[in-house]
Every structure is written in structure tokens, then in C-alpha cells.
Design a protein around this motif. Sequence first.
Motif, PDB file in Angstrom:
ATOM      1  N   MET A   1     -18.290 -10.669 -25.258  1.00  0.00           N
ATOM      2  CA  MET A   1     -17.812 -10.758 -26.656  1.00  0.00           C
ATOM      3  C   MET A   1     -17.376 -12.194 -26.955  1.00  0.00           C
ATOM      4  SD  MET A   1     -18.002  -7.572 -27.793  1.00  0.00           S
ATOM      5  CE  MET A   1     -16.851  -7.279 -29.137  1.00  0.00           C
ATOM      6  N   ARG A   2     -17.627 -12.637 -28.170  1.00  0.00           N
ATOM      7  CA  ARG A   2     -17.153 -13.947 -28.595  1.00  0.00           C
ATOM      8  C   ARG A   2     -16.119 -13.744 -29.703  1.00  0.00           C
ATOM      9  NH1 ARG A   2     -22.161 -13.615 -31.571  1.00  0.00           N
ATOM     10  NH2 ARG A   2     -21.827 -14.058 -33.798  1.00  0.00           N
ATOM     11  N   LYS A   3     -15.238 -14.694 -29.832  1.00  0.00           N
ATOM     12  CA  LYS A   3     -14.193 -14.610 -30.843  1.00  0.00           C
ATOM     13  C   LYS A   3     -14.504 -15.555 -32.005  1.00  0.00           C
ATOM     14  CE  LYS A   3     -10.440 -13.189 -27.768  1.00  0.00           C
ATOM     15  NZ  LYS A   3      -9.081 -13.512 -27.258  1.00  0.00           N
ATOM     16  N   GLU A   4     -14.323 -15.019 -33.225  1.00  0.00           N
ATOM     17  CA  GLU A   4     -14.490 -15.849 -34.419  1.00  0.00           C
ATOM     18  C   GLU A   4     -13.246 -15.701 -35.279  1.00  0.00           C
ATOM     19  OE1 GLU A   4     -18.057 -15.425 -36.664  1.00  0.00           O
ATOM     20  OE2 GLU A   4     -19.381 -15.693 -34.936  1.00  0.00           O
ATOM     21  N   ARG A   5     -12.934 -16.787 -35.979  1.00  0.00           N
ATOM     22  CA  ARG A   5     -11.750 -16.793 -36.826  1.00  0.00           C
ATOM     23  C   ARG A   5     -12.122 -17.147 -38.257  1.00  0.00           C
ATOM     24  NH1 ARG A   5      -6.805 -16.621 -34.744  1.00  0.00           N
ATOM     25  NH2 ARG A   5      -5.979 -17.545 -36.681  1.00  0.00           N
ATOM     26  N   ASP A   6     -11.384 -16.560 -39.204  1.00  0.00           N
ATOM     27  CA  ASP A   6     -11.384 -17.034 -40.587  1.00  0.00           C
ATOM     28  C   ASP A   6      -9.934 -17.094 -41.024  1.00  0.00           C
ATOM     29  OD1 ASP A   6     -10.603 -14.421 -41.086  1.00  0.00           O
ATOM     30  OD2 ASP A   6     -12.502 -13.801 -41.980  1.00  0.00           O
ATOM     31  N   TYR A   7      -9.659 -17.411 -42.290  1.00  0.00           N
ATOM     32  CA  TYR A   7      -8.264 -17.581 -42.688  1.00  0.00           C
ATOM     33  C   TYR A   7      -7.499 -16.263 -42.755  1.00  0.00           C
ATOM     34  CZ  TYR A   7      -9.849 -16.559 -47.504  1.00  0.00           C
ATOM     35  OH  TYR A   7     -10.397 -16.001 -48.632  1.00  0.00           O
ATOM     36  N   LEU A   8      -8.211 -15.139 -42.523  1.00  0.00           N
ATOM     37  CA  LEU A   8      -7.523 -13.855 -42.477  1.00  0.00           C
ATOM     38  C   LEU A   8      -7.142 -13.444 -41.056  1.00  0.00           C
ATOM     39  CD1 LEU A   8      -9.653 -11.786 -45.048  1.00  0.00           C
ATOM     40  CD2 LEU A   8      -7.434 -12.901 -45.415  1.00  0.00           C
ATOM     41  N   GLY A   9      -7.722 -14.127 -40.072  1.00  0.00           N
ATOM     42  CA  GLY A   9      -7.397 -13.769 -38.698  1.00  0.00           C
ATOM     43  C   GLY A   9      -8.582 -13.902 -37.768  1.00  0.00           C
ATOM     44  N   GLU A  10      -8.578 -13.135 -36.690  1.00  0.00           N
ATOM     45  CA  GLU A  10      -9.567 -13.261 -35.615  1.00  0.00           C
ATOM     46  C   GLU A  10     -10.250 -11.915 -35.363  1.00  0.00           C
ATOM     47  OE1 GLU A  10      -8.917 -15.893 -31.949  1.00  0.00           O
ATOM     48  OE2 GLU A  10      -8.544 -13.842 -31.200  1.00  0.00           O
ATOM     49  N   TYR A  19     -24.886 -11.807 -36.548  1.00  0.00           N
ATOM     50  CA  TYR A  19     -23.948 -11.791 -37.664  1.00  0.00           C
ATOM     51  C   TYR A  19     -22.606 -12.343 -37.190  1.00  0.00           C
ATOM     52  CZ  TYR A  19     -22.422  -7.421 -35.430  1.00  0.00           C
ATOM     53  OH  TYR A  19     -21.978  -6.483 -34.532  1.00  0.00           O
ATOM     54  N   GLY A  20     -21.717 -12.602 -38.136  1.00  0.00           N
ATOM     55  CA  GLY A  20     -20.428 -13.188 -37.786  1.00  0.00           C
ATOM     56  C   GLY A  20     -19.261 -12.409 -38.356  1.00  0.00           C
ATOM     57  N   ILE A  21     -18.123 -13.062 -38.461  1.00  0.00           N
ATOM     58  CA  ILE A  21     -16.883 -12.392 -38.811  1.00  0.00           C
ATOM     59  C   ILE A  21     -16.893 -11.854 -40.247  1.00  0.00           C
ATOM     60  CG2 ILE A  21     -15.724 -14.545 -39.486  1.00  0.00           C
ATOM     61  CD1 ILE A  21     -13.134 -13.316 -38.278  1.00  0.00           C
ATOM     62  N   SER A  22     -17.521 -12.579 -41.153  1.00  0.00           N
ATOM     63  CA  SER A  22     -17.570 -12.094 -42.543  1.00  0.00           C
ATOM     64  C   SER A  22     -18.371 -10.799 -42.647  1.00  0.00           C
ATOM     65  CB  SER A  22     -18.191 -13.157 -43.451  1.00  0.00           C
ATOM     66  OG  SER A  22     -17.355 -14.274 -43.555  1.00  0.00           O
ATOM     67  N   SER A  23     -19.476 -10.738 -41.917  1.00  0.00           N
ATOM     68  CA  SER A  23     -20.310  -9.526 -41.927  1.00  0.00           C
ATOM     69  C   SER A  23     -19.560  -8.357 -41.315  1.00  0.00           C
ATOM     70  CB  SER A  23     -21.607  -9.770 -41.158  1.00  0.00           C
ATOM     71  OG  SER A  23     -22.269 -10.917 -41.622  1.00  0.00           O
ATOM     72  N   LEU A  24     -18.880  -8.618 -40.198  1.00  0.00           N
ATOM     73  CA  LEU A  24     -18.132  -7.561 -39.529  1.00  0.00           C
ATOM     74  C   LEU A  24     -17.030  -7.024 -40.429  1.00  0.00           C
ATOM     75  CD1 LEU A  24     -17.641  -5.914 -36.952  1.00  0.00           C
ATOM     76  CD2 LEU A  24     -16.106  -7.741 -36.177  1.00  0.00           C
TER      77      LEU A  24
END
Length: 454
Positions: A1-10, A19-24
Motif C-alpha cells: 500500500m502507498r500513502k497519499e495526502r491531500d488537504y483533508l488528510g491521508e 487512481y489516487g486519493i481523490s478517486s478513492l
Amino acid sequence: MRKERDYLGEREIPDNALYGISSLRATEIFPITGEQFDEKFLWAYFMIKKSAAILNKELNYLDENIANAIIKATDEWKMLIKHIIVDPLSGGAGTSVNMNINEVIANRASQLIGKEIGYIKPIEHVNMHQSTNDTFTTAGKVAVISRLRELIEQVIILQDTIQKKEHEYYKIRKVGRTQLMDGPPIMLGQEFGAWADALARDRWRLNKVEERIRNVNLGGTAIGTGIGAPKDYILKIVEILRQVTKIKVAKADNLIDATQNMDVFAEVHGLLKSLAVNLFKISNDIRLLASGPNTAIGELILPPIQIGSSIMPGKINPIIPEYVIQLSLAVFSHDSLINHACSQGNLELNQFAPIIVHYTLKSIKFLKNSCFSLAEYINKIKVNEEKCEENLRKSVSNLTPLINLFGYEKVSKAIKEANYDLFKAIELLSKTENISKDEIIKKIKPEKLTKLGF
């Protein structure tokens, strides 16, 4: 698993996922409805990203190696669409869809140049000089134009099939019907010809409507003002898209109008509804003309393509006309939905673009399926000529021309006294009007009534 961050969290993302964090996050927010993206819509969206990368490289806004990787990734669109995990009916005016595509392209492009996922950025690189609000609607219009062309081809095939039947059946006489009751005689080929002419109008309307939907707002970014995009990009991006897709799109004269107003989809879908109206009518006519077949009209013989009943042996049902009617009803409902959604845009954006585009494309698919199935079916239909003649001989509507000889009241009286028996009515008129039955029959020849030979 890889970790991705946005301004809402991880969030943790599977290593093999493109796909990435926005898609998830979108899958967590919007439950899956079971609706599927039209493949042509996804192709159009990938081609928009390709066009942007080509132009941003040409104008030196995007590093050449990164741009080339993005371009190469977009060419793998057919393989990559399995990584589009958001629902077609997600909210946010299509932001989830745009971000899912941005992430998949960025991550695949990173792989193509031997970099770790995350090296090429979804927003900074793939989405450069774009917004959801100009890319989503443009992708929808490109996809609709492409699918409309496919639909027109199916309408042409159906029209040609019906016209062949028109010529084949032109000399078969039968009774016409108005309000489901016996009417003046008609040739079976004339009935088929009327269906073909209705489809000819649909064909013309759908051909012309492409002109209305080819104006796109790509380059207008968020609200049509082009904020965040340089002028040289705005002026040329639609030209690049036209070259990439081979679809003759044009930059809208007013990008603000083209961003906030989606009435053109209501216009296009109105013409799709018109086609559905005609397909419904043709299908219902076939059902009626084949009804019985022994105890009702029974003039058409339906092709035995499926067993008609699990309990009644030998039954053949009008399954394809019923199928087409069901799909036409769905198109009717889509039209109401799209009209309402198009009217509900607020100020600088219509937030319901996803449902408008999705159900327009779905209606086109339903109509393509309908035209294809109906053409195959009509090609196999046969005629019960004996039944056509039998029904015609029984119809008192054959006496319509006698009004000019004897008057409406006398003919009506004879029909009533004969208890609606054609031959008895002729016999009564022969006696009361002192004219031979042969002379009366000459006056009511179906060949003359249907203008055959004139």
C-alpha cells in the motif's frame, strides 16, 4: 500500500492502483449506482488531456519529457479505463471524474518514464490550464457527436430495410384502420412507406443537430473567463482537440455562455425523443397488424425467434417491438430528466452536467439498440396475404366511394340494415338504387381507392 495526502488528510492506496486519493474519496462519498460510463465519453476525456499536453508542450508551458509521457499514457486509454472507479452520477459537476482521469494518466505517465507514482502530478501537469467545468462538458459533446453518427447509421439501415418491404408489399391490398376501426383500403407497402418517411425526418434532424452541439467551452476553465489559462492556450486548444479526435468541434463564441448553459443537450435530446416516438409507433403498429394471429388482425406473420410462452405451446410474441417500446419509454423519461436538469443550472455553472451527459448518451445507446434490433426483425417479417384479402372483403369501409353516388345517409342506412356485412350492404344498395352489384363493385375497387396505377 502507498500513502497519499491531500488537504483533508491521508489515505492508503493499493500499490497497483493507478487512481489516487481523490478517486478513492469519491468512492467513499458516492455509493456505486451500477451505472456505467459510456466508453466514448471516457475516450473523449482522455483525448482532451492529450490535446492539452500537446499544446502545453508546444507552447513551452510543460516539460517535454512529462508532456510526452502524458501523451503516451492517454493513448493507452482503453487499458486505463478499468482504473476509473468513480460513479458516473457522482456530484460536484464532474470533479470526481476529472480527478480520477487526471490521477490515472499522471500515475501511468510516471511509470512510463521509470519514475515512482506521484512524480507526474494530476493537477499541476495533467490538468494544466483546465478545469472540470470546461473539460467535462466538452468531453460530453465530443462523445455525443460521435455516438450520434453511429445512431444515424442505424437509422439509415432501419429506413432502408423498411423501404425494401415497402416495395415488396406495394401491391398487397388490405384494409386501413383509423382509431383501431376499419377504414378505407390501403396497400401494405404504403403503410411501410409511411414508417420509412417518418424515419427519414429523424435522419435529417439528427444530421443537422450536430451543428448545434459542436461549439465547446474548452479553454474557458472554471466559468468561461479562461482564468488560470494563458491566451495562446485558450485560442488554440480547440483546434488541437479537433485534430486529435477528428471531430469538427469549434470554440464557442461566448465561453461563459457555453460553460453555464446546457440547453443544447435539451435540444439534442428532444430530437432523440422524436426518434423514440416514431420507433414506438412503428413497433406498436407491427404488434397490432400481427395480433391474433387467428383471432384478430393477423396480417403480418412474426418471425419465430423465441418461444412465446412457458405454458401455451406454439405461441409467438412480438418480443422485439416490445423491447423497442420499453427502450423508447426509457428515452421519454430521460427527456424529462434532462430538461429539468438543464433548467437547474445556477449562475455560472450547471452542476448537473454528469446526469445530463450520462443520460443523453444512454438514450443514444438505447435508440441504437432499438434501430438495430428492429431492422433485423422487420427483415424477417412475412405477410399473410390471404388474411389481408379476407379482412378487406369484410370491411364496409369499402363503400366510402359510394357516398358520391348515393349520399352519406343512404350508404349508412344500407350498412346498418346489413348489420355491417359488406356484401349484404351492396345487395341492399343494388335493390334500392336500381343498379347492378357489378357496377357497385367497380366503383369501390381498392386499386382506385389507394390510387395504385394513377
